[in-house]
Each structure stands twice: as structure tokens, then as C-alpha cells.
Write an enzyme that holds these catalytic residues in place. Structure first.
Site, PDB file in Angstrom:
ATOM      1  N   GLY A 121     -12.948  17.928  31.932  1.00  0.00           N
ATOM      2  CA  GLY A 121     -13.847  18.799  31.186  1.00  0.00           C
ATOM      3  C   GLY A 121     -13.360  19.045  29.768  1.00  0.00           C
ATOM      4  O   GLY A 121     -12.259  18.645  29.379  1.00  0.00           O
ATOM      5  N   ASP A 122     -14.249  19.640  28.967  1.00  0.00           N
ATOM      6  CA  ASP A 122     -13.957  20.009  27.573  1.00  0.00           C
ATOM      7  C   ASP A 122     -13.598  18.817  26.702  1.00  0.00           C
ATOM      8  O   ASP A 122     -12.851  18.939  25.726  1.00  0.00           O
ATOM      9  CB  ASP A 122     -12.826  21.058  27.511  1.00  0.00           C
ATOM     10  CG  ASP A 122     -13.164  22.295  28.315  1.00  0.00           C
ATOM     11  OD1 ASP A 122     -14.344  22.656  28.364  1.00  0.00           O
ATOM     12  OD2 ASP A 122     -12.246  22.888  28.896  1.00  0.00           O
ATOM     13  N   ALA A 170     -19.716  26.100  32.326  1.00  0.00           N
ATOM     14  CA  ALA A 170     -19.572  25.155  31.206  1.00  0.00           C
ATOM     15  C   ALA A 170     -19.595  25.895  29.875  1.00  0.00           C
ATOM     16  O   ALA A 170     -20.241  26.931  29.735  1.00  0.00           O
ATOM     17  CB  ALA A 170     -20.704  24.138  31.242  1.00  0.00           C
ATOM     18  N   GLY A 171     -18.887  25.331  28.900  1.00  0.00           N
ATOM     19  CA  GLY A 171     -18.957  25.829  27.528  1.00  0.00           C
ATOM     20  C   GLY A 171     -18.956  24.616  26.624  1.00  0.00           C
ATOM     21  O   GLY A 171     -17.938  23.938  26.504  1.00  0.00           O
ATOM     22  N   THR A 205     -19.438  23.127  22.985  1.00  0.00           N
ATOM     23  CA  THR A 205     -19.403  23.607  21.599  1.00  0.00           C
ATOM     24  C   THR A 205     -20.073  22.621  20.653  1.00  0.00           C
ATOM     25  O   THR A 205     -19.799  21.419  20.698  1.00  0.00           O
ATOM     26  CB  THR A 205     -17.930  23.782  21.148  1.00  0.00           C
ATOM     27  OG1 THR A 205     -17.226  24.471  22.165  1.00  0.00           O
ATOM     28  CG2 THR A 205     -17.829  24.538  19.834  1.00  0.00           C
ATOM     29  N   THR A 226     -13.672  29.764  36.881  1.00  0.00           N
ATOM     30  CA  THR A 226     -14.127  30.537  35.726  1.00  0.00           C
ATOM     31  C   THR A 226     -14.640  31.914  36.169  1.00  0.00           C
ATOM     32  O   THR A 226     -14.966  32.741  35.321  1.00  0.00           O
ATOM     33  CB  THR A 226     -15.269  29.807  34.996  1.00  0.00           C
ATOM     34  OG1 THR A 226     -16.338  29.601  35.927  1.00  0.00           O
ATOM     35  CG2 THR A 226     -14.807  28.467  34.450  1.00  0.00           C
ATOM     36  N   PRO A 270      -5.669  29.555  27.773  1.00  0.00           N
ATOM     37  CA  PRO A 270      -5.042  28.395  27.138  1.00  0.00           C
ATOM     38  C   PRO A 270      -5.196  27.180  28.054  1.00  0.00           C
ATOM     39  O   PRO A 270      -5.025  27.295  29.271  1.00  0.00           O
ATOM     40  CB  PRO A 270      -3.566  28.784  27.019  1.00  0.00           C
ATOM     41  CG  PRO A 270      -3.399  30.079  27.727  1.00  0.00           C
ATOM     42  CD  PRO A 270      -4.742  30.623  28.088  1.00  0.00           C
ATOM     43  N   ARG A 271      -5.581  26.037  27.474  1.00  0.00           N
ATOM     44  CA  ARG A 271      -5.715  24.826  28.292  1.00  0.00           C
ATOM     45  C   ARG A 271      -4.357  24.148  28.427  1.00  0.00           C
ATOM     46  O   ARG A 271      -3.565  24.128  27.477  1.00  0.00           O
ATOM     47  CB  ARG A 271      -6.712  23.865  27.628  1.00  0.00           C
ATOM     48  CG  ARG A 271      -8.139  24.416  27.585  1.00  0.00           C
ATOM     49  CD  ARG A 271      -9.072  23.495  26.799  1.00  0.00           C
ATOM     50  NE  ARG A 271     -10.420  24.030  26.715  1.00  0.00           N
ATOM     51  CZ  ARG A 271     -11.279  23.791  25.717  1.00  0.00           C
ATOM     52  NH1 ARG A 271     -10.920  23.009  24.710  1.00  0.00           N
ATOM     53  NH2 ARG A 271     -12.472  24.309  25.729  1.00  0.00           N
ATOM     54  N   LYS A 327     -11.330  13.923  19.168  1.00  0.00           N
ATOM     55  CA  LYS A 327     -10.112  14.622  18.756  1.00  0.00           C
ATOM     56  C   LYS A 327      -8.946  13.692  18.403  1.00  0.00           C
ATOM     57  O   LYS A 327      -7.780  14.063  18.593  1.00  0.00           O
ATOM     58  CB  LYS A 327      -9.711  15.645  19.840  1.00  0.00           C
ATOM     59  CG  LYS A 327     -10.845  16.627  20.153  1.00  0.00           C
ATOM     60  CD  LYS A 327     -10.428  17.780  21.019  1.00  0.00           C
ATOM     61  CE  LYS A 327     -10.383  19.078  20.255  1.00  0.00           C
ATOM     62  NZ  LYS A 327     -10.333  20.281  21.083  1.00  0.00           N
ATOM     63  N   ASP A 387      -8.093  13.096  15.508  1.00  0.00           N
ATOM     64  CA  ASP A 387      -7.433  13.782  14.383  1.00  0.00           C
ATOM     65  C   ASP A 387      -6.280  14.679  14.850  1.00  0.00           C
ATOM     66  O   ASP A 387      -5.321  14.890  14.110  1.00  0.00           O
ATOM     67  CB  ASP A 387      -8.463  14.632  13.609  1.00  0.00           C
ATOM     68  CG  ASP A 387      -9.249  15.570  14.529  1.00  0.00           C
ATOM     69  OD1 ASP A 387      -9.905  15.071  15.465  1.00  0.00           O
ATOM     70  OD2 ASP A 387      -9.185  16.805  14.325  1.00  0.00           O
TER      71      ASP A 387
HETATM   72  P1  GDP Z   1     -17.273  20.241  26.154  1.00  0.00           P
HETATM   73  O1  GDP Z   1     -17.196  21.283  27.209  1.00  0.00           O
HETATM   74  O2  GDP Z   1     -16.988  18.865  26.672  1.00  0.00           O
HETATM   75  O3  GDP Z   1     -18.557  20.293  25.378  1.00  0.00           O
HETATM   76  O4  GDP Z   1     -16.090  20.566  25.128  1.00  0.00           O
HETATM   77  P2  GDP Z   1     -15.697  22.033  24.533  1.00  0.00           P
HETATM   78  O5  GDP Z   1     -16.741  22.430  23.560  1.00  0.00           O
HETATM   79  O6  GDP Z   1     -15.383  22.972  25.637  1.00  0.00           O
HETATM   80  O7  GDP Z   1     -14.309  21.693  23.861  1.00  0.00           O
HETATM   81  C1  GDP Z   1     -14.198  20.726  22.864  1.00  0.00           C
HETATM   82  C2  GDP Z   1     -13.633  21.384  21.607  1.00  0.00           C
HETATM   83  O8  GDP Z   1     -13.213  20.365  20.714  1.00  0.00           O
HETATM   84  C3  GDP Z   1     -14.653  22.204  20.833  1.00  0.00           C
HETATM   85  O9  GDP Z   1     -13.966  23.270  20.232  1.00  0.00           O
HETATM   86  C4  GDP Z   1     -15.172  21.235  19.776  1.00  0.00           C
HETATM   87  O10 GDP Z   1     -15.647  21.883  18.619  1.00  0.00           O
HETATM   88  C5  GDP Z   1     -13.930  20.450  19.478  1.00  0.00           C
HETATM   89  N1  GDP Z   1     -14.130  19.047  19.073  1.00  0.00           N
HETATM   90  C6  GDP Z   1     -15.024  18.131  19.548  1.00  0.00           C
HETATM   91  N2  GDP Z   1     -14.806  16.923  19.001  1.00  0.00           N
HETATM   92  C7  GDP Z   1     -13.738  17.066  18.159  1.00  0.00           C
HETATM   93  C8  GDP Z   1     -12.992  16.157  17.337  1.00  0.00           C
HETATM   94  O11 GDP Z   1     -13.272  14.955  17.282  1.00  0.00           O
HETATM   95  N3  GDP Z   1     -11.937  16.683  16.639  1.00  0.00           N
HETATM   96  C9  GDP Z   1     -11.594  18.008  16.708  1.00  0.00           C
HETATM   97  N4  GDP Z   1     -10.548  18.434  16.010  1.00  0.00           N
HETATM   98  N5  GDP Z   1     -12.274  18.885  17.477  1.00  0.00           N
HETATM   99  C10 GDP Z   1     -13.322  18.417  18.197  1.00  0.00           C
HETATM  100  P1  IMO Z   2     -17.230  22.021  30.507  1.00  0.00           P
HETATM  101  O1  IMO Z   2     -18.638  21.623  30.893  1.00  0.00           O
HETATM  102  C1  IMO Z   2     -13.145  22.650  31.939  1.00  0.00           C
HETATM  103  C2  IMO Z   2     -12.723  24.268  35.998  1.00  0.00           C
HETATM  104  C3  IMO Z   2     -12.156  25.662  36.157  1.00  0.00           C
HETATM  105  C4  IMO Z   2     -11.458  25.507  37.496  1.00  0.00           C
HETATM  106  C5  IMO Z   2     -12.419  24.606  38.271  1.00  0.00           C
HETATM  107  C6  IMO Z   2     -13.375  25.353  39.190  1.00  0.00           C
HETATM  108  O2  IMO Z   2     -17.170  22.981  29.380  1.00  0.00           O
HETATM  109  O3  IMO Z   2     -16.371  20.824  30.347  1.00  0.00           O
HETATM  110  P2  IMO Z   2     -15.550  26.792  38.716  1.00  0.00           P
HETATM  111  O4  IMO Z   2     -15.755  28.058  37.936  1.00  0.00           O
HETATM  112  O5  IMO Z   2     -16.358  25.653  38.234  1.00  0.00           O
HETATM  113  O6  IMO Z   2     -15.692  26.983  40.206  1.00  0.00           O
HETATM  114  O7  IMO Z   2     -13.991  26.418  38.486  1.00  0.00           O
HETATM  115  O8  IMO Z   2     -13.171  23.901  37.296  1.00  0.00           O
HETATM  116  N1  IMO Z   2     -13.908  24.172  35.094  1.00  0.00           N
HETATM  117  C7  IMO Z   2     -13.872  23.639  33.872  1.00  0.00           C
HETATM  118  N2  IMO Z   2     -12.829  23.145  33.151  1.00  0.00           N
HETATM  119  N3  IMO Z   2     -14.401  22.599  31.430  1.00  0.00           N
HETATM  120  C8  IMO Z   2     -15.447  23.053  32.159  1.00  0.00           C
HETATM  121  O9  IMO Z   2     -16.725  22.886  31.776  1.00  0.00           O
HETATM  122  C9  IMO Z   2     -15.207  23.641  33.417  1.00  0.00           C
HETATM  123  N4  IMO Z   2     -15.991  24.201  34.361  1.00  0.00           N
HETATM  124  C10 IMO Z   2     -15.184  24.514  35.390  1.00  0.00           C
HETATM  125  O10 IMO Z   2     -11.254  25.959  35.117  1.00  0.00           O
HETATM  126  O11 IMO Z   2     -10.261  24.782  37.336  1.00  0.00           O
HETATM  127 MG    MG Z   3     -16.216  23.093  27.592  1.00  0.00          MG
END
Ligand code: GDP
Ligand code: IMO
Ligand code: MG
Length: 436
Positions: A12-13, A39-40, A42, A129, A304-305, A331, A333
């Protein structure tokens, strides 16, 4: 017209929100197919930052229709907050947001059960979460869940609530010593939400089918990542839905025969939030540097991740499970200035055992550590690069190594959080299998 799935290739993320926002102009429809407000995603537009939780990341493009599919679990209060906040920021939701009538609803007892079970789980704690997503999927599979369409039928809603609240109250009181709920309070709040959301609730599977027949292109937006998948992830340290490409079909009502490509997203390194195995995890200075530089704090919970080196074994697994036709690396960079970059190409288990693939047993995976190929880093600031030629040789070699290891092209590279801070590599036209 191609229909493409975007899926997280790690835990994720990976940057799904940004990528979906960037490629939405090439599509007519974006569908979220699983997960909930755990999910979050950005999206950074100039100085503005949007964090989308249930609404697809195509919403910032006025011409795009956005679907919350049947595989999603919807917290109505959170969704309404998200909608209001978008409208306040000038984003229109008129005729471009649709919610599946079959999507299950997160009820107030779901987050309560989520938190209560985590608080009693001891060393088995998953680190969820706390949004109630797991318990909502439990009710879905137990066939006692409440769906979006049920919110529009007061008699049925009351009947389902009475059954559920009686059952959950016993669980909460007798097993978890937690507070219980009253049917009437939930009913009045959820009827209010229903009034708000009714215009958006529809048969989204039928809509998508009709739009596809009329020639629309559909982008499927995954939440979480491959390693958090209910069946294919690091069970039990996973989320409770099908995060992998197959989930795009069941979570939307679109058959596999209509999907033309699957693109995975990976960070140039690796992160994980919550508990569970992470063979390439780092501690110390490099972990701190990645966390600070990459701003690796959860978009939903602020936690913190955990940070580590890129795991090519995991990415190859994600390539296989999802049938990835291309990879997006975000990322890059963040790695600038690190002398030596390590790529895990194998795991070392207990007693010196070596694994080319995921060990079949979770207790081994918990103890596994990456075996690395070291690659040289670079010092140049790459955030301004907009073509592969503008990247330092070592950065290109790093991407080539990963691409060769997986056997798929890198389609796009992220060099900063902003919408324009990315490189199209020219491989995008290769993401469709020849037969499509
Ligand atoms: P998602 O859940 O997969 O949509 O990812 P998140 O939004 O939770 O986390 C990704 C983070 O990395 C966000 O803060 C984005 O703004 C940031 N991000 C995405 N692509 C890049 C990149 O290429 N470089 C940097 N420095 N940040 C990025
Ligand atoms: P996006 O879409 C990262 C993780 C939680 C926990 C496990 C189970 O932003 O990538 P849950 O609340 O789903 O039952 O938690 O899954 N988790 C994520 N980790 N990005 C996410 O979403 C996540 N959604 C759930 O931290 O380990
Ligand atoms: Mg996310």
C-alpha cells in the site's frame, strides 16, 4: 478502448492516488473496486493536497465519471465528509459520482469491533486502521451485511439493524467489555445519510457495461496493495478484501474478458504500515532518511511507516499474481544521495535456507531477510527530470535492473509528489497484451 487496472504491488501507499490522477485524462471512467476509508490516496495539485479515501482519484477531472464499486465498503458519514470537503474546494460532483447499490455499509459497530478486537489481540494484533473495514467484510461474507440499497428501505433497514445490533451488542459487551449500540440512534443517523446519498446510489455494474458498449475506457483503481490481499498477501497481516487485479472484476461487475492490461505501482524502495513480515525492513539512519525524505507517515492514521529496500522477490510475486503488463516506479527522488542502493533478489531464512520465492509458511517469512544486489546511487537532484535521458546513468540502471528482473517495462517514474513531477518512459503503449 482499453480498460486498465492499477494495483499496488507492495503493502500500500505506493502512490496510486497520484498515478490515477495523472492518467485519468486518458480514460472516461474510474472505478474503485475494494477497500474502504482505510485507504488514503494523495493527489497534489500545485500547492493543494487532496487525500481521497472512498472517492476515486479521478474526481479532480471534471470530464471523468467516478464509480464506487460493489467491492468497496462505504462509511456514509466519512463519504459525506469527503464529498462536502471536495465541494468546498471547488470540485464538482454533479453527474460524475455513482455508488453501487450492492456496496456494503460500514455501521458504527464495525469500527467499535475493529478497535475492541485489536485491543485484546496481544501479539496477534494486526495494526489495523481502526475504520471497521475488516468487520464490515466479515458481515458481508457472513451474509448479514447491510448494503447501500438497504439504506433506501426503512423497514428493511430496521429489520437488518435489529438483528445485527442484538448480535454485535452481545459480542461487544460479553467478549470485549465494550460499549453497546441502540438501534434507534443508528437508524435515524443512517436514514439521514441515506437522504444525502440516495441520488448517487445505482446499479453501477450495469452503468459501466453500457458505457463500455458505447466505447468508454475504464480505469480500475485498487486500494491497499498486493501483499495486503486477503488470499495472496501476508495473511493474517492483511486487509480483508481482494486488492489484486482479480478484485477489479468481482468488485465492479466487469468480466475478465474486458480487461486489457494491469499496471503495478511500486515505490523505488518499500514501506509497510501495521504489523507483519517485511523481509527488507531497515532500521537506523537509512530507515529514518527514507521516512523523513519520503514523508512516510500514514495518510489516514498518521502512523510512521516502516521503511526498507525495494523487494524484487515481492515485486516478481506481484507481477505473477496480478499479471502485470507494466510497472510504475514512484518516489525515485527519495533515493537521491544514498551511496549504495540494495535490491532484494532472494530471501535468507532460518538456518541459512535460501528462497527464490515467498517461503510457503508464514513463520519462515517472519524470519526471512532480503539477500541483496548492491547498485550504485546518485547525488543529482532528479525532481526536475521529465525524460529518462535527464536521469543520471545510475538511476536509469536502477530502473533497468528492476524491469529486467520482473520482465516487464517501466511505464512511468515518479520524481516528486506533484502532478507533473513524473516521467513517461515511452513504454505505455506496451502495457496491452498483443491479443487485446
Ligand atoms: P496511495 O495510498 O498509494 O495513493 O499512496 P499515499 O498517498 O498514501 O502515499 C504516497 C505518498 O507519496 C503521498 O504523500 C504522495 O504525495 C507521495 N508521492 C507520490 N509519488 C511521489 C513521487 O514520485 N515522489 C515523491 N517524493 N512523493 C510522491
Ligand atoms: P492505501 O489504499 C497501507 C493496512 C493497515 C493494517 C492492515 C489491515 O492508502 O494504500 P485494515 O484497517 O485494512 O483492516 O488494516 O492493512 N492498510 C494499509 N496500509 N495503505 C493502505 O491503503 C492501507 N489500508 C490498510 O495498516 O496493517
Ligand atoms: Mg495511502
Amino acid at each position: 478502448m482499453p480498460n486498465i487496472v492499477i494495483v499496488g504491488a507492495q503493502w500500500g501507499d505506493e502512490g496510486k492516488g497520484k498515478v490515477v490522477d495523472v492518467i485519468t485524462p486518458h480514460f472516461d471512467v474510474v472505478v474503485r473496486y475494494q477497500g474502504g476509508n482505510n485507504a488514503g490516496h494523495t493527489v497534489v495539485v500545485g500547492r493543494e493536497k487532496f487525500v481521497l479515501q472512498t472517492i476515486p482519484s479521478g474526481i479532480l477531472h471534471p470530464g471523468c465519471r467516478n464509480i464506487i464499486g460493489c467491492g468497496v465498503v462505504v462509511n456514509p458519514a466519512s463519504l459525506i465528509d469527503e464529498m462536502e470537503s471536495l465541494v468546498q474546494r471547488g470540485v464538482s460532483l454533479d453527474g460524475n459520482l455513482y455508488i453501487s447499490k450492492n456496496a456494503h455499509v460500514i455501521m458504527p459497530y464495525h469500527p467499535a469491533l475493529d478497535r475492541a478486537s485489536e485491543s485484546k489481540a496481544g501479539k496477534h494484533r494486526i495494526g489495523t486502521t481502526g475504520k471497521g473495514v475488516g468487520p464490515a467484510y466479515v458481515d458481508k461474507t457472513a451474509r448479514v451485511g447491510i448494503r447501500m440499497a438497504d439504506l433506501l428501505d426503512e423497514r428493511l433497514l430496521r429489520e437488518k439493524l435489529e438483528y445485527n445490533v442484538a448480535q454485535k451488542n452481545r459480542l461487544l459487551r460479553e467478549i470485549y467489555d465494550a460499549e453497546s449500540f441502540a438501534v434507534d440512534n443508528i437508524l435515524s443517523a443512517y436514514l439521514r445519510y441515506a437522504g444525502w446519498l440516495a441520488p448517487y446510489i445505482t446499479d453501477t455494474a450495469l452503468l459501466i457495461h453500457r458505457w463500455m458498449e458505447a466505447g468508454s475506457s475504464v480505469l480500475f483503481e485498487g486500494a491497499q496493495g498486493t501483499m495486503l490481499d486477503l488470499d495472496h498477501g501476508t495473511y493474517p497481516f492483511i486487509t480483508s478484501s481482494s486488492t489484486t487485479a482479480g478484485g477489479a472484476c468481482t468488485g465492479s461487475g466487469v468480466p475478465p474478458t474486458r480487461i486489457h492490461g494491469v499496471i503495478g505501482i511500486s515505490k523505488a524502495y518499500c514501506t509497510r504500515v501495521g504489523n507483519g513480515p517485511f523481509p527488507t525492513e531497515l532500521s537506523g539512519d537509512t530507515a529514518d532518511l527514507l521516512r523523513m525524505r519520503g514523508n512516510e507517515f500514514g495518510s489516514v492514521t498518521g502512523r510512521p511507516r516502516r521503511c526498507g529496500w525495494v523487494d524484487a522477490v515481492g515485486l516478481r510475486y506481484a507481477t505473477r499474481i496480478n499479471g502485470l503488463t507494466g510497472l510504475i516506479v514512484t518516489k525515485l527522488d527519495v533515493l537521491t544521495g544514498i551511496d549504495q542502493l540494495n535490491v532484494a533478489v532472494r530471501y535468507r531464512g532460518p538456518e541459512g535456507a535460501s528462497f527464490d520465492e515467498f517461503p510457503y509458511h508464514q513463520s519462515i517469512l517472519h524470519k526471512a531477510e532480503g539477500e541483496y544486489i548492491p547498485l550504485p546511487g546518485w547525488d543529482e537532484d532528479i525532481s526536475g527530470a521529465r525524460s529518462l535521458e535527464e536521469l543520471p546513468q545510475n538511476a536509469r540502471a536502477y530502473l533497468d535492473y528492476i524491469s529486467d528482473f520482473l520482465g516487464i517495462p517501466v511505464v512511468m517514474v515518479g520524481v516528486g509528489p506533484g502532478r507533473d513531477e513524473m516521467i513517461w518512459t515511452g513504454a505505455a503503449e506496451r502495457v496491452r497484451p498483443a491479443a487485446a
